[in-house]
Design a protein around this motif. Structure first.
Motif, PDB file in Angstrom:
ATOM      1  N   HIS A 215       0.786  -0.882   0.287  1.00 36.67           N
ATOM      2  CA  HIS A 215       0.370  -0.510  -0.315  1.00 36.67           C
ATOM      3  C   HIS A 215       0.668   1.492  -0.563  1.00 36.67           C
ATOM      4  O   HIS A 215       1.429   1.850   0.592  1.00 36.67           O
ATOM      5  CB  HIS A 215      -0.889   0.195   1.239  1.00 36.67           C
ATOM      6  CG  HIS A 215      -1.888  -0.838   0.781  1.00 36.67           C
ATOM      7  ND1 HIS A 215      -3.147  -0.444   1.922  1.00 36.67           N
ATOM      8  CD2 HIS A 215      -2.129  -1.986   0.603  1.00 36.67           C
ATOM      9  CE1 HIS A 215      -3.946  -1.696   1.911  1.00 36.67           C
ATOM     10  NE2 HIS A 215      -3.289  -2.885   1.089  1.00 36.67           N
ATOM     11  N   ARG A 217       1.320   5.382  -0.029  1.00 40.68           N
ATOM     12  CA  ARG A 217       0.339   6.873  -0.195  1.00 40.68           C
ATOM     13  C   ARG A 217       1.970   7.657  -0.236  1.00 40.68           C
ATOM     14  O   ARG A 217       2.870   7.592   0.430  1.00 40.68           O
ATOM     15  CB  ARG A 217      -0.349   6.890   0.761  1.00 40.68           C
ATOM     16  CG  ARG A 217      -1.797   5.962   0.868  1.00 40.68           C
ATOM     17  CD  ARG A 217      -2.505   6.661   2.052  1.00 40.68           C
ATOM     18  NE  ARG A 217      -2.978   7.439   2.110  1.00 40.68           N
ATOM     19  CZ  ARG A 217      -3.357   8.146   3.457  1.00 40.68           C
ATOM     20  NH1 ARG A 217      -4.044   7.270   4.362  1.00 40.68           N
ATOM     21  NH2 ARG A 217      -3.834   9.778   3.668  1.00 40.68           N
ATOM     22  N   ARG A 259      -1.199  12.938  -3.692  1.00 40.69           N
ATOM     23  CA  ARG A 259      -0.136  12.656  -3.456  1.00 40.69           C
ATOM     24  C   ARG A 259      -0.889  11.545  -2.057  1.00 40.69           C
ATOM     25  O   ARG A 259      -0.305  10.510  -1.770  1.00 40.69           O
ATOM     26  CB  ARG A 259       1.314  12.188  -3.391  1.00 40.69           C
ATOM     27  CG  ARG A 259       1.371  12.715  -2.567  1.00 40.69           C
ATOM     28  CD  ARG A 259       3.613  12.537  -2.854  1.00 40.69           C
ATOM     29  NE  ARG A 259       4.564  14.028  -2.313  1.00 40.69           N
ATOM     30  CZ  ARG A 259       4.624  14.992  -2.409  1.00 40.69           C
ATOM     31  NH1 ARG A 259       4.218  15.198  -4.153  1.00 40.69           N
ATOM     32  NH2 ARG A 259       5.324  16.351  -2.137  1.00 40.69           N
ATOM     33  N   ASP A 260      -1.251  12.151  -1.420  1.00 40.28           N
ATOM     34  CA  ASP A 260      -2.038  12.275   0.174  1.00 40.28           C
ATOM     35  C   ASP A 260      -3.510  12.260  -0.036  1.00 40.28           C
ATOM     36  O   ASP A 260      -3.726  11.336   0.873  1.00 40.28           O
ATOM     37  CB  ASP A 260      -1.836  13.824   1.287  1.00 40.28           C
ATOM     38  CG  ASP A 260      -0.170  13.972   1.399  1.00 40.28           C
ATOM     39  OD1 ASP A 260       0.319  12.831   1.409  1.00 40.28           O
ATOM     40  OD2 ASP A 260       0.546  15.027   1.721  1.00 40.28           O
ATOM     41  N   ASP A 261      -3.844  12.325  -0.675  1.00 41.67           N
ATOM     42  CA  ASP A 261      -5.294  11.598  -1.659  1.00 41.67           C
ATOM     43  C   ASP A 261      -5.792  10.023  -2.217  1.00 41.67           C
ATOM     44  O   ASP A 261      -7.160   9.900  -2.637  1.00 41.67           O
ATOM     45  CB  ASP A 261      -6.041  12.843  -2.552  1.00 41.67           C
ATOM     46  CG  ASP A 261      -5.925  14.628  -1.768  1.00 41.67           C
ATOM     47  OD1 ASP A 261      -6.629  14.507  -0.798  1.00 41.67           O
ATOM     48  OD2 ASP A 261      -5.446  15.249  -2.390  1.00 41.67           O
ATOM     49  N   LEU A 263      -4.283   5.547  -2.554  1.00 38.61           N
ATOM     50  CA  LEU A 263      -3.537   4.792  -2.073  1.00 38.61           C
ATOM     51  C   LEU A 263      -3.263   3.892  -3.696  1.00 38.61           C
ATOM     52  O   LEU A 263      -4.470   4.019  -4.095  1.00 38.61           O
ATOM     53  CB  LEU A 263      -4.506   3.969  -1.649  1.00 38.61           C
ATOM     54  CG  LEU A 263      -4.317   2.421  -1.037  1.00 38.61           C
ATOM     55  CD1 LEU A 263      -3.263   3.363   0.293  1.00 38.61           C
ATOM     56  CD2 LEU A 263      -5.736   2.195  -0.083  1.00 38.61           C
ATOM     57  N   HIS A 312      -8.453  -1.545   3.787  1.00 37.34           N
ATOM     58  CA  HIS A 312      -8.177  -0.377   3.961  1.00 37.34           C
ATOM     59  C   HIS A 312      -8.862   0.925   4.988  1.00 37.34           C
ATOM     60  O   HIS A 312      -8.596   1.228   5.733  1.00 37.34           O
ATOM     61  CB  HIS A 312      -7.376   0.448   2.876  1.00 37.34           C
ATOM     62  CG  HIS A 312      -6.965   2.106   2.903  1.00 37.34           C
ATOM     63  ND1 HIS A 312      -5.632   2.258   2.906  1.00 37.34           N
ATOM     64  CD2 HIS A 312      -7.732   2.679   2.443  1.00 37.34           C
ATOM     65  CE1 HIS A 312      -5.733   3.466   3.238  1.00 37.34           C
ATOM     66  NE2 HIS A 312      -6.312   4.277   3.120  1.00 37.34           N
TER      67      HIS A 312
END
Length: 383
Positions: A215, A217, A259-261, A263, A312
């Motif tokens: 995963h 993120r 990129r933080d939004d 997965l 997740h």
């Protein structure tokens, strides 16, 4: 199409061919945190060339101002086709043509290529939301568009639009709902014995593909991951649509601003990415969007797209997983049918009446289908 003149003594409606003309903080303050209606997502579509000239998606975003301050907004596009919408109206376009009309251009209040529900009329004020709808119909009338379509809106917006003279439509998707599960096994315990055993076996076979699942993120995402995912996306897009909707540059924009939004669930074998599923993360939901692979392995698609998404959501306390359009195969994996709302209005009164009759019958049939599929689902029957 030019900007509309003053709507009332107090409100002004404007159109914008580029979302960059609207301050990001102003736009986002009107939204609800859904990643797809954020300024950064819509801007990524535009600067990457995924929408705009030559794509059939011409931005025409609306804002409403009161005393020089933006108090409402909506993502809006002039469309020259019906591709990339997922609320299908191809038959309507053909009927419109047979009746002697021109269905295109039309106006689409939507997020391009994104079958995920969320707020489309960005304002906390119901009167402003009504004004946005009224502005869209005025724009269609003055610009020669056949009508206005507000797709993947909320149920509240659908009710408001119906009161304003739009025709509500109900279709369906399959969503997974988190009932406060502490683990995947706790979710499985709610399924019938046969389904529970089948999913355990399926996950085991998928995870025996000979590699690892990661995963990724935020800062864990690197350019090489997007290079790999672009290969996956091209393969899937080429098979489904002929030409992928998104450009390679879009994923670079996502890396820079979103990129933080996201997965990225990545399957690797012998140190090489072989499959991946891209999800966007909302305040209360995980949205599955794209999948692809360069090697075929039994059940790996289901593992990366559906089971890992559930893992997740449970681990992060998300209320649901929306796994995209279509796919009754999701039902066996714990995803249940959920109603999807849209609004439709056409300028031709005769066609509008015919469409109203069709949608009345479709809504009744869809309600029956959702009820039947829910009953047919994998969950244990309550005594």
């Amino acid at each position: 199409m030019p900007s509309l003149p003053r709507m009332t003594a107090a409100l002004t409606l404007n159109t914008h061919p580029h979302i960059a003309a609207i301050p990001a903080e102003t736009w986002d303050a009107l939204g609800d945190g859904n990643p797809f209606t954020t300024h950064r997502f819509l801007h990524a579509l535009e600067v990457s060339g995924s929408v705009g000239r030559g794509t059939g998606w011409q931005p025409l975003h609306l804002t409403i101002e009161r005393e020089g301050r933006i108090v409402g907004a909506a993502p809006l596009y002039a469309k020259s086709h019906s591709q990339g919408e997922y609320i299908f109206d191809h038959a309507w376009a053909q009927a419109y043509l047979r009746a002697g009309g021109h269905y295109y251009p039309k106006l689409q209040c939507a997020v391009p290529f994104t079958p995920a529900s969320g707020t489309r009329l960005l304002s906390p004020d119901p009167d402003i939301r009504r004004s946005l709808l009224a502005g869209m119909t005025q724009l269609a009338e003055r610009g020669g568009a056949s009508g206005v379509h507000v797709t993947f809106c909320t149920e509240d917006e659908a009710d408001l639009g119906a009161d304003a003279g739009f025709l509500p439509r109900v279709t369906q998707q399959f969503h997974w709902f988190n009932r406060g599960y502490a683990s995947y096994d706790e979710f499985l315990a709610q399924l019938s014995s046969r389904k529970r055993k089948a999913l355990r076996k399926e996950r085991q076979r998928a995870q025996d593909f000979g590699g690892t699942i990661r995963h990724l993120r935020g800062d864990d995402l690197r350019p090489e991951h997007w290079d790999a995912f672009w290969r996956f996306y091209q393969d899937t897009g080429g098979r489904k649509w002929g030409t992928p909707y998104l450009t390679r540059e879009f994923f670079d924009c996502v890396q820079q601003t979103m990129r933080d939004d996201v997965l990225l669930v990545l399957a690797e074998r012998d140190g090489r990415p072989i499959a991946g599923a891209l999800n966007f993360i909302g305040p209360d939901a995980l949205y599955g969007r794209y999948w692809g692979c360069v090697e075929d392995h039994a059940f790996l698609h289901f593992e990366l797209c559906y089971h890992q998404a559930i893992d997740h959501a449970i681990a992060h306390g998300l209320a649901r997983v929306e796994a995209g359009a279509q796919g009754e195969h999701k039902l066996a994996r714990g995803y249940l049918p959920a109603p999807i709302h849209s609004l439709h209005w056409v300028r031709d009164e005769g066609f509008l009446r015919a469409l109203a009759d069709y949608l009345d019958r479709e809504r009744e049939a869809m309600g029956d289908e959702i009820e039947a599929l829910t009953d047919w689902g994998p969950f244990r029957k309550q005594g």
